[in-house]
Design a protein around this motif. Structure first.
Motif, PDB file in Angstrom:
ATOM      1  N   LEU A   1       3.431  12.654   2.056  1.00  0.00           N
ATOM      2  CA  LEU A   1       1.967  12.655   1.989  1.00  0.00           C
ATOM      3  C   LEU A   1       1.442  11.793   0.841  1.00  0.00           C
ATOM      4  CD1 LEU A   1       1.180  16.391   2.860  1.00  0.00           C
ATOM      5  CD2 LEU A   1       0.585  14.364   4.233  1.00  0.00           C
ATOM      6  N   VAL A   2       2.093  11.853  -0.334  1.00  0.00           N
ATOM      7  CA  VAL A   2       1.591  11.010  -1.433  1.00  0.00           C
ATOM      8  C   VAL A   2       1.836   9.532  -1.137  1.00  0.00           C
ATOM      9  CG1 VAL A   2       1.747  12.831  -3.201  1.00  0.00           C
ATOM     10  CG2 VAL A   2       3.635  11.183  -2.974  1.00  0.00           C
ATOM     11  N   GLN A   3       2.919   9.245  -0.442  1.00  0.00           N
ATOM     12  CA  GLN A   3       3.187   7.837  -0.091  1.00  0.00           C
ATOM     13  C   GLN A   3       2.172   7.328   0.930  1.00  0.00           C
ATOM     14  OE1 GLN A   3       7.293   7.852   1.153  1.00  0.00           O
ATOM     15  NE2 GLN A   3       8.077   7.847  -0.935  1.00  0.00           N
ATOM     16  N   ALA A   4       1.864   8.171   1.921  1.00  0.00           N
ATOM     17  CA  ALA A   4       0.873   7.777   2.935  1.00  0.00           C
ATOM     18  C   ALA A   4      -0.491   7.574   2.272  1.00  0.00           C
ATOM     19  CB  ALA A   4       0.792   8.831   4.034  1.00  0.00           C
ATOM     20  N   GLN A   5      -0.810   8.475   1.371  1.00  0.00           N
ATOM     21  CA  GLN A   5      -2.086   8.394   0.659  1.00  0.00           C
ATOM     22  C   GLN A   5      -2.166   7.103  -0.167  1.00  0.00           C
ATOM     23  OE1 GLN A   5      -2.358  11.424  -2.314  1.00  0.00           O
ATOM     24  NE2 GLN A   5      -4.603  11.364  -2.419  1.00  0.00           N
ATOM     25  N   ALA A   6      -1.041   6.660  -0.696  1.00  0.00           N
ATOM     26  CA  ALA A   6      -1.018   5.428  -1.495  1.00  0.00           C
ATOM     27  C   ALA A   6      -1.156   4.182  -0.620  1.00  0.00           C
ATOM     28  CB  ALA A   6       0.273   5.353  -2.306  1.00  0.00           C
ATOM     29  N   GLY A   7      -0.976   4.346   0.705  1.00  0.00           N
ATOM     30  CA  GLY A   7      -1.166   3.201   1.595  1.00  0.00           C
ATOM     31  C   GLY A   7       0.095   2.699   2.267  1.00  0.00           C
ATOM     32  N   CYS A   8       1.163   3.476   2.163  1.00  0.00           N
ATOM     33  CA  CYS A   8       2.419   3.105   2.805  1.00  0.00           C
ATOM     34  C   CYS A   8       2.258   3.081   4.337  1.00  0.00           C
ATOM     35  CB  CYS A   8       3.465   4.135   2.375  1.00  0.00           C
ATOM     36  SG  CYS A   8       4.978   4.040   3.297  1.00  0.00           S
ATOM     37  N   ASP A   9       2.832   2.070   4.980  1.00  0.00           N
ATOM     38  CA  ASP A   9       2.694   1.927   6.435  1.00  0.00           C
ATOM     39  C   ASP A   9       3.757   2.683   7.205  1.00  0.00           C
ATOM     40  OD1 ASP A   9       0.576  -0.245   6.592  1.00  0.00           O
ATOM     41  OD2 ASP A   9       2.078  -1.212   5.312  1.00  0.00           O
ATOM     42  N   VAL A  10       4.970   2.691   6.665  1.00  0.00           N
ATOM     43  CA  VAL A  10       6.106   3.298   7.369  1.00  0.00           C
ATOM     44  C   VAL A  10       6.809   4.273   6.426  1.00  0.00           C
ATOM     45  CG1 VAL A  10       8.238   2.895   8.652  1.00  0.00           C
ATOM     46  CG2 VAL A  10       6.484   1.102   8.579  1.00  0.00           C
ATOM     47  N   ILE A  11       6.913   5.502   6.866  1.00  0.00           N
ATOM     48  CA  ILE A  11       7.650   6.527   6.117  1.00  0.00           C
ATOM     49  C   ILE A  11       9.076   6.529   6.667  1.00  0.00           C
ATOM     50  CG2 ILE A  11       7.848   9.032   5.767  1.00  0.00           C
ATOM     51  CD1 ILE A  11       5.424   7.946   4.328  1.00  0.00           C
ATOM     52  N   ALA A  12      10.049   6.379   5.777  1.00  0.00           N
ATOM     53  CA  ALA A  12      11.437   6.272   6.237  1.00  0.00           C
ATOM     54  C   ALA A  12      12.318   7.334   5.567  1.00  0.00           C
ATOM     55  CB  ALA A  12      11.972   4.868   5.958  1.00  0.00           C
TER      56      ALA A  12
ATOM     57  N   LEU B   1       1.590  14.653   8.396  1.00  0.00           N
ATOM     58  CA  LEU B   1       0.844  13.386   8.391  1.00  0.00           C
ATOM     59  C   LEU B   1      -0.347  13.478   9.338  1.00  0.00           C
ATOM     60  CD1 LEU B   1       3.733  10.708   8.485  1.00  0.00           C
ATOM     61  CD2 LEU B   1       2.236  11.209   6.532  1.00  0.00           C
ATOM     62  N   ASP B   2      -0.099  14.019  10.522  1.00  0.00           N
ATOM     63  CA  ASP B   2      -1.178  14.124  11.512  1.00  0.00           C
ATOM     64  C   ASP B   2      -2.291  15.042  11.018  1.00  0.00           C
ATOM     65  OD1 ASP B   2       0.280  12.405  13.023  1.00  0.00           O
ATOM     66  OD2 ASP B   2       0.881  13.869  14.548  1.00  0.00           O
ATOM     67  N   ALA B   3      -1.872  16.177  10.443  1.00  0.00           N
ATOM     68  CA  ALA B   3      -2.871  17.142   9.968  1.00  0.00           C
ATOM     69  C   ALA B   3      -3.726  16.536   8.853  1.00  0.00           C
ATOM     70  CB  ALA B   3      -2.176  18.410   9.460  1.00  0.00           C
ATOM     71  N   ALA B   4      -3.142  15.622   8.077  1.00  0.00           N
ATOM     72  CA  ALA B   4      -3.893  15.004   6.974  1.00  0.00           C
ATOM     73  C   ALA B   4      -4.648  13.754   7.434  1.00  0.00           C
ATOM     74  CB  ALA B   4      -2.938  14.660   5.837  1.00  0.00           C
ATOM     75  N   GLY B   5      -4.561  13.447   8.721  1.00  0.00           N
ATOM     76  CA  GLY B   5      -5.315  12.304   9.249  1.00  0.00           C
ATOM     77  C   GLY B   5      -4.563  10.983   9.232  1.00  0.00           C
ATOM     78  N   TYR B   6      -3.274  11.006   8.859  1.00  0.00           N
ATOM     79  CA  TYR B   6      -2.500   9.753   8.834  1.00  0.00           C
ATOM     80  C   TYR B   6      -1.823   9.517  10.182  1.00  0.00           C
ATOM     81  CZ  TYR B   6      -3.255  10.250   3.823  1.00  0.00           C
ATOM     82  OH  TYR B   6      -3.829  10.404   2.589  1.00  0.00           O
ATOM     83  N   LEU B   7      -2.661   9.443  11.212  1.00  0.00           N
ATOM     84  CA  LEU B   7      -2.136   9.348  12.579  1.00  0.00           C
ATOM     85  C   LEU B   7      -1.395   8.040  12.818  1.00  0.00           C
ATOM     86  CD1 LEU B   7      -5.261  10.677  14.505  1.00  0.00           C
ATOM     87  CD2 LEU B   7      -3.166  11.937  13.982  1.00  0.00           C
TER      88      LEU B   7
END
Ligand SMILES: NCc1[nH]cc(CCC(=O)O)c1CC(=O)O
Ligand SMILES: [Mg+2]
Length: 350
Positions: free
Chosen positions: A175-186, A202-208
């Motif tokens: 979640l912190v990586q997605a929030q920072a703008g990361c495109d792909v979580i690996a 991710l989905d629940a936080a809106g990072y669809l």
């Protein structure tokens, strides 16, 4: 006798040629290899810059470029320098870069707390790159080993790696990586059920739109040695990772792991290491027909680089041949420390 590059290429004196009657061959496969144009015409696979993901190591500070001893030509870079290399990647048309942190020992603890800090080195790096070069893909590794004092990818209790408790931390890290703008979580940790848990969070936080590339079939390999030097976990690591990474003897198990990660929501899957596991790449691609990647890991890079530096093989040719082999095995792309050198080479070739 004509001499080219110091070697005789033809024997003109027929008397020195061994006598032999022509073979009665209808089919001579060498016809299709007789010239460069013919070889180009029948070529089955090609490597392009679109196939490359460039892994990079981040270190704290400014203006730092620290050579990794066991990976000649690879450096740990401070954020300002990583941004420069991200620019180089963009100019070379490399679609995606992968980020790994060298965490200060003082920030490592038993629980890998720093992994979920929104101000950690990786998050800062992602923000800095995305600010200047939003068009380049940024992939972030999810696992606790750069952050734990014991060097394992998960939490430990009584010498056991805890699965579900680790997954809860990996979700926070994602979640912190997605929030920072990361495109792909690996996720590279090999805990059970982490893909599903991360997708849901991710989905629940809106990072669809944040993609997941699962290190789905990741083996407990000796070829990760130089990487552990690069991120500084080699000395810390106690024991090995065989209770979570796969047994190199297995292949059916890889299919099962990939199947589960796809069912849990992985957009892309990865096989790791690369060259010794091309059979797995082929089987995964043929079984599932999904975007399949391979990681040519640090030890594979080190072997080729070391032999080339000793003059024992032609480094450029070995690099290009090894990368093409991934394509032939069915991979859609390769994570490789050779990415910038290979992209330069492809550019020269036009
Ligand atoms: N979970 C961490 C991780 N992510 C990628 C690599 C290895 C990459 C390389 O060797 O180049 C590792 C090392 C490990 O599992 O010990
Ligand atoms: Mg799994």
């Amino acid at each position: 006798m004509a001499i080219k590059f110091g070697r005789p290429i033809e024997i003109r004196d027929p008397s020195t040629r061994p006598a032999a009657p022509p073979l009665d061959l209808t089919i001579r496969p060498r016809r299709n290899r007789k010239t460069e144009w013919a070889r180009r015409l029948v070529r089955e696979n090609v490597l392009t810059t679109d196939d490359l993901i460039w892994p990079m190591f981040v270190v704290d500070g400014t203006n730092q470029r620290v050579q990794v001893a066991s990976m000649p030509g690879v450096e740990r870079l401070s954020v300002d320098q990583i941004v420069r290399d991200a620019e180089r990647a963009a100019k070379l048309d490399i679609p995606c870069i992968a980020l790994f942190p060298f965490t200060e020992p003082s920030l490592r603890d038993e629980h890998g707390t720093e992994a979920a800090n929104p101000e950690n080195l990786i998050c800062k790096t992602v923000r800095a790159i995305k600010k200047e070069f939003p068009q380049i893909g940024v992939l972030c590794d999810v696992a606790l080993d750069p952050y734990t004092s014991h060097g394992h990818d998960g939490l430990i209790e009584d010498g056991r790696i805890l699965n579900d408790e680790t997954v809860a931390v990996l979700v926070q890290q994602s979640l912190v990586q997605a929030q920072a703008g990361c495109d792909v979580i690996a996720p590279s940790d090999m805990m059970d059920g982490r893909i599903g848990a991360i997708r849901e969070a991710l989905d629940a936080a809106g990072y669809l739109d944040v993609q997941i590339m699962a290190y789905a079939a990741k083996y407990a390999s000796a070829f990760y040695g130089p990487f552990r030097d690069a991120i500084g976990s080699a000395k810390a690591l106690t024991g090995d990772k065989r209770t979570y990474q796969m047994d190199p003897a297995n292949t059916d198990e890889a299919i099962r792991e990939v199947e589960l990660d796809l069912a849990e929501g992985a957009d892309m899957v990865m096989v790791k290491p690369g060259m010794p596991y091309l059979d797995i790449v082929r089987r995964v691609k043929e079984t599932f027909g999904v975007p399949t990647f391979a990681y040519q890991v640090s030890g594979e890079y080190a072997m080729i680089a070391a032999a080339a530096n000793n003059g024992w093989l032609d480094g450029d040719r070995a690099m290009m041949e090894s990368l093409l082999a991934f394509k032939r095995a069915g991979a859609n792309g390769v994570l490789t420390y050779f990415a910038p050198a290979a992209a330069e080479k492809l550019r020269q070739q036009g």
